[in-house]
Design an enzyme around this catalytic site. Sequence first.
Site, PDB file in Angstrom:
ATOM      1  N   LYS A   1       0.793  -1.237   0.000  1.00  6.24           N
ATOM      2  CA  LYS A   1       0.000   0.000   0.000  1.00  6.24           C
ATOM      3  C   LYS A   1       0.824   1.285   0.000  1.00  6.24           C
ATOM      4  O   LYS A   1       0.292   2.364   0.243  1.00  6.24           O
ATOM      5  CB  LYS A   1      -1.023   0.045   1.146  1.00  6.24           C
ATOM      6  N   GLY A  14       2.254   2.157  -2.768  1.00  5.55           N
ATOM      7  CA  GLY A  14       2.110   2.676  -4.130  1.00  5.55           C
ATOM      8  C   GLY A  14       2.907   1.921  -5.186  1.00  5.55           C
ATOM      9  O   GLY A  14       3.297   2.484  -6.209  1.00  5.55           O
ATOM     10  N   TRP A  16       1.792   2.025  -8.815  1.00  2.00           N
ATOM     11  CA  TRP A  16       2.143   3.318  -9.439  1.00  2.00           C
ATOM     12  C   TRP A  16       3.547   3.225 -10.049  1.00  2.00           C
ATOM     13  O   TRP A  16       3.760   3.597 -11.205  1.00  2.00           O
ATOM     14  CB  TRP A  16       2.103   4.376  -8.348  1.00  2.00           C
ATOM     15  N   HIS A  44       7.170  -7.090  -2.388  1.00  2.71           N
ATOM     16  CA  HIS A  44       6.909  -6.470  -1.080  1.00  2.71           C
ATOM     17  C   HIS A  44       7.838  -7.044  -0.021  1.00  2.71           C
ATOM     18  O   HIS A  44       7.664  -6.762   1.167  1.00  2.71           O
ATOM     19  CB  HIS A  44       5.479  -6.802  -0.614  1.00  2.71           C
ATOM     20  N   ARG A  86       5.945   5.192   2.002  1.00  4.26           N
ATOM     21  CA  ARG A  86       4.839   6.143   2.163  1.00  4.26           C
ATOM     22  C   ARG A  86       4.689   6.392   3.653  1.00  4.26           C
ATOM     23  O   ARG A  86       5.050   5.504   4.460  1.00  4.26           O
ATOM     24  CB  ARG A  86       3.569   5.487   1.612  1.00  4.26           C
ATOM     25  N   SER A  88      -4.657   2.802   4.089  1.00  3.00           N
ATOM     26  CA  SER A  88      -4.889   2.204   2.767  1.00  3.00           C
ATOM     27  C   SER A  88      -4.959   0.673   2.861  1.00  3.00           C
ATOM     28  O   SER A  88      -5.799   0.033   2.218  1.00  3.00           O
ATOM     29  CB  SER A  88      -3.765   2.641   1.818  1.00  3.00           C
ATOM     30  N   ARG A 105      -7.872   3.672  -5.074  1.00  2.00           N
ATOM     31  CA  ARG A 105      -9.016   4.045  -4.249  1.00  2.00           C
ATOM     32  C   ARG A 105      -9.187   5.551  -4.128  1.00  2.00           C
ATOM     33  O   ARG A 105     -10.160   6.126  -4.558  1.00  2.00           O
ATOM     34  CB  ARG A 105      -8.837   3.403  -2.859  1.00  2.00           C
TER      35      ARG A 105
HETATM   36  P1  A3P Z   1      -5.177   4.643  -1.264  1.00  2.00           P
HETATM   37  O1  A3P Z   1      -5.770   3.373  -0.764  1.00  2.00           O
HETATM   38  O2  A3P Z   1      -4.792   5.567  -0.141  1.00  2.00           O
HETATM   39  O3  A3P Z   1      -5.993   5.306  -2.297  1.00  2.00           O
HETATM   40  P2  A3P Z   1      -0.117  -0.336  -3.742  1.00  2.00           P
HETATM   41  O4  A3P Z   1      -0.017  -0.082  -5.202  1.00  2.00           O
HETATM   42  O5  A3P Z   1       1.225  -0.469  -3.095  1.00  2.00           O
HETATM   43  O6  A3P Z   1      -1.062  -1.443  -3.431  1.00  2.00           O
HETATM   44  O7  A3P Z   1      -0.722   0.985  -3.095  1.00  2.00           O
HETATM   45  C1  A3P Z   1      -2.035   1.385  -3.334  1.00  2.00           C
HETATM   46  C2  A3P Z   1      -2.181   2.835  -2.940  1.00  2.00           C
HETATM   47  O8  A3P Z   1      -1.486   3.656  -3.890  1.00  2.00           O
HETATM   48  C3  A3P Z   1      -3.638   3.283  -2.972  1.00  2.00           C
HETATM   49  O9  A3P Z   1      -3.773   4.271  -1.954  1.00  2.00           O
HETATM   50  C4  A3P Z   1      -3.725   3.882  -4.364  1.00  2.00           C
HETATM   51  O10 A3P Z   1      -4.812   4.762  -4.561  1.00  2.00           O
HETATM   52  C5  A3P Z   1      -2.401   4.603  -4.447  1.00  2.00           C
HETATM   53  N1  A3P Z   1      -2.037   4.919  -5.835  1.00  2.00           N
HETATM   54  C6  A3P Z   1      -1.958   4.083  -6.877  1.00  2.00           C
HETATM   55  N2  A3P Z   1      -1.685   4.761  -8.004  1.00  2.00           N
HETATM   56  C7  A3P Z   1      -1.586   6.055  -7.667  1.00  2.00           C
HETATM   57  C8  A3P Z   1      -1.341   7.256  -8.399  1.00  2.00           C
HETATM   58  N3  A3P Z   1      -1.158   7.242  -9.710  1.00  2.00           N
HETATM   59  N4  A3P Z   1      -1.314   8.419  -7.723  1.00  2.00           N
HETATM   60  C9  A3P Z   1      -1.503   8.447  -6.386  1.00  2.00           C
HETATM   61  N5  A3P Z   1      -1.767   7.348  -5.643  1.00  2.00           N
HETATM   62  C10 A3P Z   1      -1.807   6.167  -6.270  1.00  2.00           C
END
Ligand code: A3P
Length: 302
Positions: free
Chosen positions: A64, A66, A69, A117, A139, A147, A258
């Site tokens: 979580k 990101g 991303w 991870h 993060r 998250s 999300r």
């Molecule tokens: P939230 O649940 O706070 O929205 P992971 O990819 O490690 O599983 O992390 C998921 C988190 O990264 C989620 O946070 C998701 O919305 C956020 N995330 C994914 N892509 C993103 C982006 N392009 N910009 C900002 N946050 C992003």
Amino acid sequence: MAEKTFVGEIEKALEKTKGLDMNELLFSYRGTLYPSTVCSAEMFQALETFESRIDDLVLVSYPKCGIHWLIQIVNDLIATTSKTKAENTELPFLECGDPEKYERMKKLPSPRIVATHLHYNHLPKTIFKNKAKVLVLFRNPKDTAASFFQFHNNVPSIPSYNSWEEFFQQFMNGQVGWGSYFDQAVTWNQHIDDENVLILTYEELKQDLVSGVKQMAEFFGFMATAEQIQAIADRASFEAMRERSQETHGAVGPLLFRKGAIGDWKDLFNDEQNKEMDAKFKECLTGTKLGVKLKYDVYCKA
Ligand code: A3P
């Protein structure tokens, strides 16, 4: 047999979680909990046969923080600068899938994205021996916990926690999938200046995504123009990724992408939880290089 697709593999993994309770979902391997639906002792044993390459692009982050991303951005850097897009049909994480995965990975063309991870101490040693570059994303711990909880409780097939309070205690005790955030952060802090390691934060990317993409391109040695960097950042905005999420990640997409914001933890943490996490951060990270980079006082003070 249906053709293996990336979205299909995600959906298969989620299907396996249906009806499980938390105790059935999580199993312990060498003292760390993992989801039994995507990880197994056999998988970890087979992982010992994984051979890294010098041009592997290793992406590491605690759940979580990101990582999806990062995967999007690095995939786009490959596609933009080499004009090829390797079709990936594997679950995105090195430690997830079936034990034959590492044999299949041997056949993948370079550069391979190796996302994980895993805790630093559990990463295959071949990554360091063969000098692959390792990009780590952290993060702030409060948004990470929020998250993580929302993911469990929003995705219908994944077991939910009875309450945020219950999840919070498990998170603080490191009794969640992939173990303790703080153990991972403390260990990465010891390696922050290692050769071939770059640590970025989610918050840095949120503040200036173009600069983040540029740093990633330079670190991995991609020759991208300013226009290309800008276009990659545009395609990696939260809005753009969320809009495509159903197509890229299937039904779970909109739940995975999300909210994408800083400070969402404020809706969940009570005073006591704030104090407990503030004290833990102080004990583990205040005054360290990673601690400074995480800007706890800016992003986590109630
Ligand atoms: P939230 O649940 O706070 O929205 P992971 O990819 O490690 O599983 O992390 C998921 C988190 O990264 C989620 O946070 C998701 O919305 C956020 N995330 C994914 N892509 C993103 C982006 N392009 N910009 C900002 N946050 C992003």
